[in-house]
Every structure is written in structure tokens, then in C-alpha cells.
Design a protein around this motif. Structure first.
Motif, PDB file in Angstrom:
ATOM      1  N   ARG A 262      95.398 179.482  37.945  1.00  0.00           N
ATOM      2  CA  ARG A 262      94.818 180.831  38.011  1.00  0.00           C
ATOM      3  C   ARG A 262      95.907 181.900  37.996  1.00  0.00           C
ATOM      4  N   THR A 263      97.034 181.612  38.623  1.00  0.00           N
ATOM      5  CA  THR A 263      98.091 182.604  38.744  1.00  0.00           C
ATOM      6  C   THR A 263      98.918 182.728  37.470  1.00  0.00           C
ATOM      7  N   PHE A 264      99.274 181.598  36.869  1.00  0.00           N
ATOM      8  CA  PHE A 264     100.184 181.605  35.723  1.00  0.00           C
ATOM      9  C   PHE A 264      99.466 181.436  34.388  1.00  0.00           C
ATOM     10  N   GLY A 265      98.171 181.178  34.420  1.00  0.00           N
ATOM     11  CA  GLY A 265      97.403 181.090  33.191  1.00  0.00           C
ATOM     12  C   GLY A 265      97.255 179.676  32.668  1.00  0.00           C
ATOM     13  N   PRO A 266      96.348 179.476  31.690  1.00  0.00           N
ATOM     14  CA  PRO A 266      96.085 178.139  31.145  1.00  0.00           C
ATOM     15  C   PRO A 266      97.316 177.451  30.584  1.00  0.00           C
ATOM     16  N   VAL A 267      98.297 178.218  30.094  1.00  0.00           N
ATOM     17  CA  VAL A 267      99.495 177.617  29.514  1.00  0.00           C
ATOM     18  C   VAL A 267     100.270 176.811  30.555  1.00  0.00           C
ATOM     19  N   SER A 268     100.054 177.114  31.828  1.00  0.00           N
ATOM     20  CA  SER A 268     100.802 176.426  32.887  1.00  0.00           C
ATOM     21  C   SER A 268     100.145 175.124  33.328  1.00  0.00           C
ATOM     22  N   PHE A 269      98.939 174.823  32.846  1.00  0.00           N
ATOM     23  CA  PHE A 269      98.243 173.604  33.269  1.00  0.00           C
ATOM     24  C   PHE A 269      98.904 172.406  32.600  1.00  0.00           C
ATOM     25  N   ALA A 270      99.695 171.663  33.361  1.00  0.00           N
ATOM     26  CA  ALA A 270     100.587 170.647  32.802  1.00  0.00           C
ATOM     27  C   ALA A 270      99.994 169.250  32.742  1.00  0.00           C
ATOM     28  N   VAL A 271      98.791 169.049  33.281  1.00  0.00           N
ATOM     29  CA  VAL A 271      98.254 167.686  33.382  1.00  0.00           C
ATOM     30  C   VAL A 271      98.175 166.987  32.025  1.00  0.00           C
ATOM     31  N   PRO A 272      97.699 167.615  30.954  1.00  0.00           N
ATOM     32  CA  PRO A 272      97.633 166.897  29.669  1.00  0.00           C
ATOM     33  C   PRO A 272      98.988 166.402  29.182  1.00  0.00           C
ATOM     34  N   LYS A 273     100.040 167.225  29.276  1.00  0.00           N
ATOM     35  CA  LYS A 273     101.340 166.763  28.783  1.00  0.00           C
ATOM     36  C   LYS A 273     101.959 165.736  29.728  1.00  0.00           C
ATOM     37  N   VAL A 274     101.652 165.825  31.033  1.00  0.00           N
ATOM     38  CA  VAL A 274     102.122 164.796  31.963  1.00  0.00           C
ATOM     39  C   VAL A 274     101.453 163.466  31.647  1.00  0.00           C
ATOM     40  N   ALA A 275     100.135 163.502  31.384  1.00  0.00           N
ATOM     41  CA  ALA A 275      99.414 162.273  31.041  1.00  0.00           C
ATOM     42  C   ALA A 275      99.959 161.672  29.747  1.00  0.00           C
ATOM     43  N   GLU A 276     100.254 162.520  28.771  1.00  0.00           N
ATOM     44  CA  GLU A 276     100.831 162.032  27.513  1.00  0.00           C
ATOM     45  C   GLU A 276     102.171 161.348  27.759  1.00  0.00           C
ATOM     46  N   ALA A 277     102.992 161.938  28.625  1.00  0.00           N
ATOM     47  CA  ALA A 277     104.303 161.370  28.919  1.00  0.00           C
ATOM     48  C   ALA A 277     104.191 160.028  29.615  1.00  0.00           C
ATOM     49  N   LEU A 278     103.255 159.897  30.545  1.00  0.00           N
ATOM     50  CA  LEU A 278     103.128 158.670  31.325  1.00  0.00           C
ATOM     51  C   LEU A 278     102.448 157.553  30.557  1.00  0.00           C
ATOM     52  N   ALA A 279     101.680 157.917  29.534  1.00  0.00           N
ATOM     53  CA  ALA A 279     100.939 156.895  28.781  1.00  0.00           C
ATOM     54  C   ALA A 279     101.871 155.881  28.136  1.00  0.00           C
ATOM     55  N   GLY A 280     103.089 156.265  27.842  1.00  0.00           N
ATOM     56  CA  GLY A 280     104.009 155.342  27.192  1.00  0.00           C
ATOM     57  C   GLY A 280     104.881 154.555  28.147  1.00  0.00           C
ATOM     58  N   LEU A 281     104.608 154.652  29.447  1.00  0.00           N
ATOM     59  CA  LEU A 281     105.432 153.963  30.434  1.00  0.00           C
ATOM     60  C   LEU A 281     104.636 152.875  31.140  1.00  0.00           C
ATOM     61  N   ASP A 282     105.336 151.889  31.644  1.00  0.00           N
ATOM     62  CA  ASP A 282     104.696 150.783  32.357  1.00  0.00           C
ATOM     63  C   ASP A 282     104.540 151.170  33.829  1.00  0.00           C
ATOM     64  N   VAL A 283     103.614 152.091  34.086  1.00  0.00           N
ATOM     65  CA  VAL A 283     103.389 152.588  35.440  1.00  0.00           C
ATOM     66  C   VAL A 283     101.883 152.677  35.709  1.00  0.00           C
ATOM     67  N   ASP A 284     101.546 152.639  36.977  1.00  0.00           N
ATOM     68  CA  ASP A 284     100.173 152.849  37.439  1.00  0.00           C
ATOM     69  C   ASP A 284     100.047 154.326  37.786  1.00  0.00           C
ATOM     70  N   VAL A 285      99.086 155.030  37.189  1.00  0.00           N
ATOM     71  CA  VAL A 285      98.967 156.481  37.341  1.00  0.00           C
ATOM     72  C   VAL A 285      97.694 156.823  38.119  1.00  0.00           C
ATOM     73  N   VAL A 286      97.871 157.651  39.160  1.00  0.00           N
ATOM     74  CA  VAL A 286      96.741 158.165  39.934  1.00  0.00           C
ATOM     75  C   VAL A 286      96.860 159.681  39.967  1.00  0.00           C
ATOM     76  N   LEU A 287      95.818 160.370  39.522  1.00  0.00           N
ATOM     77  CA  LEU A 287      95.802 161.830  39.532  1.00  0.00           C
ATOM     78  C   LEU A 287      94.808 162.299  40.584  1.00  0.00           C
ATOM     79  N   THR A 288      95.171 163.324  41.345  1.00  0.00           N
ATOM     80  CA  THR A 288      94.215 163.965  42.237  1.00  0.00           C
ATOM     81  C   THR A 288      94.017 165.402  41.764  1.00  0.00           C
ATOM     82  N   LEU A 289      92.771 165.724  41.419  1.00  0.00           N
ATOM     83  CA  LEU A 289      92.438 167.011  40.811  1.00  0.00           C
ATOM     84  C   LEU A 289      91.152 167.544  41.411  1.00  0.00           C
TER      85      LEU A 289
END
Length: 425
Positions: A262-289
Motif C-alpha cells: 500500500r505504501t510503495f505501490g504494486p511495483v513493490s509486491f515482490a512475491v511473484p519474482k521471489v516465487a520464480e526465483a525459488l522455483a528453480g531451487l531444491d527447497v521447501d517453500v512456505v509463504l504466509t500472506l
């Protein structure tokens, strides 16, 4: 054996600003005071009455002010005018929250000038109401957060100790003498009460929940206290992961703040690019939203688990790494959990805190405006692959656990109250 005389109940007034993230670190002290038999009231805005009640404390909703996100968006627009805005998309309009377009000729300083009288009147009514309540209730001690004008004001007017309770590794002396990290006294409340002006020198006592290695500069007397994470109310989720020791893959927690978006605008919502970055790694991902951010995130890669509105202190102890926006609640909860952090700050105190934590080796900080999926993936790999980051995070946790708990701080407040003389006129 002579009987022990019980400590007389004292009245402690908490005064909090207009976001739970500013005052959540104060909540365990409120619990400790109540458990010790003392009375606690929390002067707040009506918008904070429900969060305060859910924290188990008693609100006094008398403050008035513009919404915090409006003020922060206006300040972001001023940064953009000065060429200090780092995102590619313009900041959101202070009132509507809609990102300004290239054709928008928005004058942020002009907006402040046009609204100054309104903001000053809101602040005047709020500060006068806080002082009026305090004179009636007669607290022996005041505790407040860093963005509260009314907290230090009330202490000065009544002549009782007022303690600034920091929320993380940032303090009023950050920013230097020219631009200290202080709230704006719109109504000149300090001058109206013959107290000069609000400055870093106003604060005589501070409560510091940070481990020494990441502490802000504190030139006045301060009380160390162990940070007990409080990230809002919530239940343990029906799904509970196996302990870290039993995992085959590292677990990465992803946390993002709706208020940051809300403060910095939609451009600051980083979850999609974080998910893209983690998709290529051998890790277990848990998001709280939140539910709103879950919708904003869109379709996530298969296997990523999403929890809605789960307090961080229920999630992070089972993680090996957390990725977040640099808010104090996320950073301090991760420090208490003893896990490395990848911090993607957007601005303001987020940058100060992320730099301090990264300076210990317990985190990496990459500004959200410049962090793409590749940079995030590389940072995650580095944090998980280098034992030095885990060791640094463990050291900070040990420093934090060595601090006295909130109950010990109650004794210090009792001693301060014993020497206070109330001004009743």
C-alpha cells in the motif's frame, strides 16, 4: 522471617502510533506488567483499538491523525520529486493509492502545504486528548514507540518518566543531525506546552530489544530487554511441518507486508519474482500472506504451500531461511528464531535495519527495486550454502536470549516510578 511487602500497583500508560508494526514489540512488556499486578492502558487511534484488544491490552482510542499509509505515500512522492525514488514505476498518490502516471504533475510539497492545517488540527485534537486522559488517569510511567509524538509529550507534561520502546535496529539518531528519524509534530504540541521542540534530545530513557551487534546508536541511558516476538493473534495452523532436523530439503519462509504494498505501490509486491526465483531451487517453500496478497500473487509454482494470516513466530522457528521486506516484525522474529535472512527493503527504516543486520553476516540485503529473480536466486543459494550465515544468525539469537526478559524490565519501571513526581495542574 519478616513478610515481604508487595509492590504497590502502578499505572503504566502506553502511547502508540498508527500501525501495529510500530508497537507490537511493546506487547510482551504489557503482558509482564499485567502479570505483575500493574495497570496498563494504551492510548491509540480508533483504528488501533481492535489490534490492541486482540493483544490482550486495554485501548484508549482518543488519538486522531491521517492514515499512516497516506503520510508515507506523500513522503515517497517527495522522494520522487528529489530524484531519490528507486523503483521504475512512480510512487502511489497519497490519497488514492493509485500509482502516478508520467503525465501526472503531482506536487508533493504542495500537497503538504495544502493539507498542513488539517493535519495540524487532527494532531492537536489527538495530543490534547492524550494529555487530558493522562492527567485524569495519573500514570507513573509512560512507554511509547518511535513514531509517537503524544508519548514523550505526555511524560514531559506530567513530569513522569517516558521510555521510548524501539521496534528494531533503528533509533531517533539515525539519519544524522540534519534529518533525525523522528515523527512530525504537526500541531507544535511541545511548543504549545512550553517544552521547546521534539528532537533526539527529548528522549531520556529507551528500551532496546535488539541484540548489541545490530543495535542503533543510543547515546542516552537505555534498558536492554529480550525481544519476545508478537506478530498479532492467530492459531497454530492445522498443517504443522516436521522439525528442521527431519527435513530432506531446506525450508524457506516467504513473508510480505500488505502495508508495504500500500505504501510503495504494486511495483513493490515482490512475491511473484521471489516465487520464480525459488522455483528453480531444491527447497521447501512456505509463504504466509493475507487473503488479499494471496490473490495478488496469482498462480504460484507447484509445491509451494501458502498459509494465510499465520503469525510469524509460529512459522519461522521451523525454517532455515526467511525472505521478507525489511519490516521490524519480520526482522526481529527471524533474529529470535536464529535463521539467516534475505531482506528486500523498499525504503525508510527498512533500509537502515537491513544494512545493520546484513553487516553481521546473518543476512543479505538487496533493494527490492533492483532485485530480480536471478539476484534473489543467487542470494538464497549463498545464504543456504555458506555455514557462516547460519553461524552469524545463531550468534545474534544467543545475544538476544542473553538479554533480560520483560519481567526484569518491570522491576526497572517500578524503580523509575518510585522516583517520579507527578505534575497535576
Amino acid at each position: 522471617m519478616s513478610p515481604v511487602c508487595p509492590q504497590a500497583a502502578m499505572r503504566v500508560l502506553f502511547v502508540v502510533s498508527h500501525s501495529p508494526s510500530n508497537w507490537s514489540s511493546m506487547v510482551p512488556l504489557g503482558w509482564a506488567l499485567r502479570a505483575s499486578g500493574h495497570e496498563v492502558r494504551v492510548v491509540c487511534s480508533p483504528a488501533q483499538a481492535d489490534p490492541v484488544s486482540r493483544a490482550g491490552l486495554t485501548p484508549v482510542p482518543v488519538l486522531e491523525a491521517e492514515r499512516e499509509e497516506v503520510m508515507l505515500r506523500a513522503l515517497n512522492c517527495m522522494q520522487a520529486q528529489r530524484g531519490q525514488w528507486r523503483f521504475a514505476e512512480p510512487p502511489p498518490h497519497p490519497v488514492t493509492g493509485v500509482p502516478l502516471g508520467p503525465a501526472d504533475d503531482f506536487d508533493a510539497m504542495g500537497w503538504f502545504q495544502e493539507n498542513w492545517m488539517r493535519l495540524a488540527e487532527l494532531a492537536r485534537r489527538g495530543s490534547d486528548a492524550a494529555v487530558e486522559f493522562a492527567r485524569w488517569w495519573q500514570p507513573q510511567v509512560v512507554v511509547h514507540d518511535l513514531m509517537s509524538v503524544e508519548g514523550p509529550l505526555t511524560g514531559k507534561v506530567l513530569g513522569v518518566p517516558a521510555l521510548l520502546h524501539l521496534w528494531g535496529p533503528v533509533g531517533p539518531h539515525d539519519g544524522g543531525e540534519a534529518r533525525p528519524f523522528l515523527p512530525i509534530d504537526f500541531s507544535q504540541a511541545f511548543a504549545r506546552h512550553g517544552l521547546g521542540e521534539l528532537s533526539p534530545g527529548t528522549y531520556e530513557h529507551m528500551i532496546n530489544p535488539c541484540p548489541p551487534a545490530v543495535s542503533a546508536p543510543l547515546p542516552v541511558h537505555h534498558y536492554p530487554v529480550r525481544h519476545v516476538p508478537y506478530n498479532g493473534s492467530g492459531a497454530v495452523p492445522p498443517w504443522r511441518p516436521e522439525p528442521r532436523a527431519a527435513q530432506r530439503r531446506p525450508r524457506v519462509g516467504v513473508v510480505w507486508s500488505t502495508s508495504a504494498t500500500r505504501t510503495f505501490g504494486p511495483v513493490s509486491f515482490a512475491v511473484p519474482k521471489v516465487a520464480e526465483a525459488l522455483a528453480g531451487l531444491d527447497v521447501d517453500v512456505v509463504l504466509t500472506l493475507t487473503a488479499a496478497d494471496r490473490q495478488r500473487a496469482g498462480e504460484l509454482p507447484a509445491g509451494m504451500r501458502v498459509l494465510e494470516n499465520v503469525p510469524l513466530h509460529l512459522l519461522l522457528p521451523d525454517c532455515d531461511l526467511v525472505i521478507h521486506h525489511g519490516g521490524a516484525g519480520s526482522a526481529m522474529t527471524a533474529l529470535a528464531a536464529g535463521i539467516p535472512q534475505l531482506i528486500l527493503p523498499n525504503g525508510w527504516d527498512q533500509e537502515i535495519m537491513s544494512d545493520r543486520i546484513a553487516g553481521t553476516g546473518a543476512a543479505l540485503a538487496v533493494h527490492n527495486a533492483t532485485a530480480d529473480a536471478g539476484a534473489i536466486r543467487a542470494a538464497v543459494s549463498g545464504l543456504l550454502g555458506d555455514a557462516g550465515h547460519r553461524e552469524a544468525a545463531a550468534r545474534l539469537r544467543q545475544e538476544m536470549e542473553a538479554q533480560p526478559g520483560p519481567v526484569a524490565l518491570v522491576t526497572a519501571l517500578e524503580e523509575l516510578a518510585a522516583g517520579a513526581t507527578l505534575v497535576t495542574n
